[in-house]
Design an enzyme around this catalytic site. Structure first.
Site, short mmCIF file in Angstrom:
data_model
loop_
_atom_site.label_atom_id
_atom_site.label_comp_id
_atom_site.label_asym_id
_atom_site.label_seq_id
_atom_site.Cartn_x
_atom_site.Cartn_y
_atom_site.Cartn_z
N ASN A 86 3.37 -8.34 1.36
CA ASN A 86 2.00 -7.84 1.20
C ASN A 86 1.46 -8.33 -0.13
OD1 ASN A 86 -0.34 -6.27 1.83
ND2 ASN A 86 0.38 -4.68 0.43
N HIS A 103 -1.27 -7.10 -3.08
CA HIS A 103 -2.01 -5.91 -3.50
C HIS A 103 -2.73 -6.22 -4.81
CE1 HIS A 103 -3.05 -1.71 -3.77
NE2 HIS A 103 -2.72 -1.76 -5.05
N SER A 125 -0.41 -8.47 -7.24
CA SER A 125 1.03 -8.50 -7.00
C SER A 125 1.32 -8.89 -5.55
CB SER A 125 1.64 -7.11 -7.22
OG SER A 125 1.28 -6.57 -8.48
N ASP A 177 2.49 0.21 -0.88
CA ASP A 177 2.32 -0.63 -2.08
C ASP A 177 3.45 -0.42 -3.07
OD1 ASP A 177 -0.14 -1.57 -1.05
OD2 ASP A 177 -1.20 0.14 -1.92
#
Ligand code: GRF
Length: 203
Positions: A106, A108, A135, A144
């Site tokens: 992911n 973020h 990040s 997250d």
């Protein structure tokens, strides 16, 4: 490496990864783009690149579990080695996260562990932070919260608004996300227990 990319919106990170694949920088290709929103512009980007697309609307399901069960079926039908969340605005169930642990990334828009969740740019401004950033991390059950792989920092300028800050963070996103996907595609990046490992070194 077979990549499946999940989006909900504009897909500018998707585009950056498409471009990196086309330039031969990533040892692999995107086999499908999945969106929970039919009007996500990223679907157009995928079609223009000749990539298969699939819309799976969360509105057609009664529960998060039912949605994620079908989402897993769709993802698996493309047999990916890596699942890339690129602005996929859904909270994932533990069952889905566990299935792809170590194989799902992911991005973020904050310097994690700061500002998990939404409105990260405004929160950095409100906190009078001098630096902000983005990040890329492995996905775990904590929203997250998974092991961070790579961050980019940018200065917060005196007159920055959430919009101007977001724009400059986005430029960094488009650099670091393809780079992390490249590392993964070269088998240089893994997740061990609670941390990310690059070239056998703990990050
Ligand atoms: C980015 O800001 C990313 O950090 C966040 O969602 C946004 C996606 O933007 N997770 P785009 O759809 O890739 O343009």
């Amino acid at each position: 490496t077979r990549l499946v990319v999940l989006i909900s919106g504009s897909g500018s990170n998707l585009q950056a990864i498409i471009d990196a694949c086309e330039r031969g920088e990533i040892n692999g290709h995107i086999v499908a783009v999945i969106s929970n929103k039919a009007d996500a512009y990223g679907l157009e980007r995928a079609k223009q690149a000749g990539i298969a697309t699939k819309v799976l609307s969360h509105k057609d399901f009664d529960s998060r579990e039912a949605y994620d069960a079908q989402l897993m079926n769709v993802i698996d039908s493309f047999m990916p080695n890596l699942v890339v969340l690129a602005g996929f605005m859904r909270i994932l169930t533990p069952g889905l996260v566990q299935k792809y642990v170590g194989k799902m990334l992911n991005i973020h828009p904050s310097l994690l562990p700061k500002y998990q969740g939404l409105n990260t740019h405004q929160r950095a401004i409100d906190a009078k932070d001098d630096v902000h950033g983005v990040s890329v991390h492995f996905v775990t059950e904590e929203l997250d919260g998974g092991p961070v792989i790579l961050q980019a920092q940018i200065p917060v300028l005196k007159d920055d608004t959430a919009e101007t800050l977001a724009k400059r963070v986005h430029e960094q996103e488009h650099i670091i996300y393809p780079l992390v996907v490249k590392w993964f595609s070269e088998h240089r990046l893994t997740m061990e227990a609670d941390y990310a490992v690059l070239d056998k070194k703990q990050l």
